[in-house]
Scaffold this active site. Structure first.
Site: not given
Ligand code: UDP
Ligand code: MG
Length: 171
Positions: A15, A63, A96, A102, A113, A127, A130
């Protein structure tokens, strides 16, 4: 031929914060611990349409607008990301696990992360990377980010199409 395992490929996106903090090398080095194969890689300028489609599962979240702006690079003045496909046994699980949770405050402190992420004062989880969440998301995301010709293995069925395109050439 069907996949040997459903968890064979994942989209990885470094990112804008990862690029701005000059973490590309560190992140790729960490991901190399998986011994997976990189089968596609490119730099991408993320449009609002691409970001919204990529994060469509979050469209009802308060958000949502902030995560779109984050992926597009508006918070970092870096309007680019690096997109890759990692391919091999249990690709999603392995990537992952190295990426971590996350929320960077909850992520294992030695995960990618956990090491490099932060929560901004706006509340965005920056973080740095992705990773697709499951095989269905991986397939959807890989098809969204890459054309079949950009991937060096046949991940999913594709077909040849002939199209006439208008293009500019040197005179
Ligand atoms: N995100 C955030 N706040 C939250 C949840 C998600 O800023 O409460 C952002 C974060 O950058 C995350 C992205 O949105 O990586 C996508 O969210 P997802 O739930 O898909 O998490 P990921 O699969 O990236 O772990
Ligand atoms: Mg995701």
């Amino acid at each position: 031929m069907p996949n040997k395992s459903a968890d064979q490929a994942t989209l990885i996106v470094i990112k804008p914060d990862g690029l701005k903090k000059s973490l590309t090398g560190n992140i790729l080095t960490r991901l190399s611990e998986t011994k997976l194969e990189i089968v596609a890689a490119k730099m991408v300028r993320v449009s609002r349409e691409l970001a919204a489609e990529h994060y469509r599962h979050l469209q009802d979240k308060p958000f949502f607008e902030d995560v779109l702006r984050y992926l597009m690079g508006e918070f970092h003045d870096r309007y680019k990301v690096m997109a890759l496909i990692y391919w091999g046994e249990n690709a999603i699980t392995k990537c992952r696990s190295l990426a971590g949770a996350t929320n960077p405050e909850e992520a294992d402190s030695v995960s990618i992360r956990g090491s490099y992420g932060r929560i901004t004062t706006r509340g965005v989880y920056e973080n740095v990377v992705h990773v697709s969440a499951n095989p269905e998301d991986a397939q959807r995301e890989i098809k969204l980010w890459f054309n079949p010709d950009e991937v060096i293995v046949d991940l999913y069925p594709s077909k040849k199409v002939v199209e006439t395109v208008e293009k500019r050439e040197w005179v």
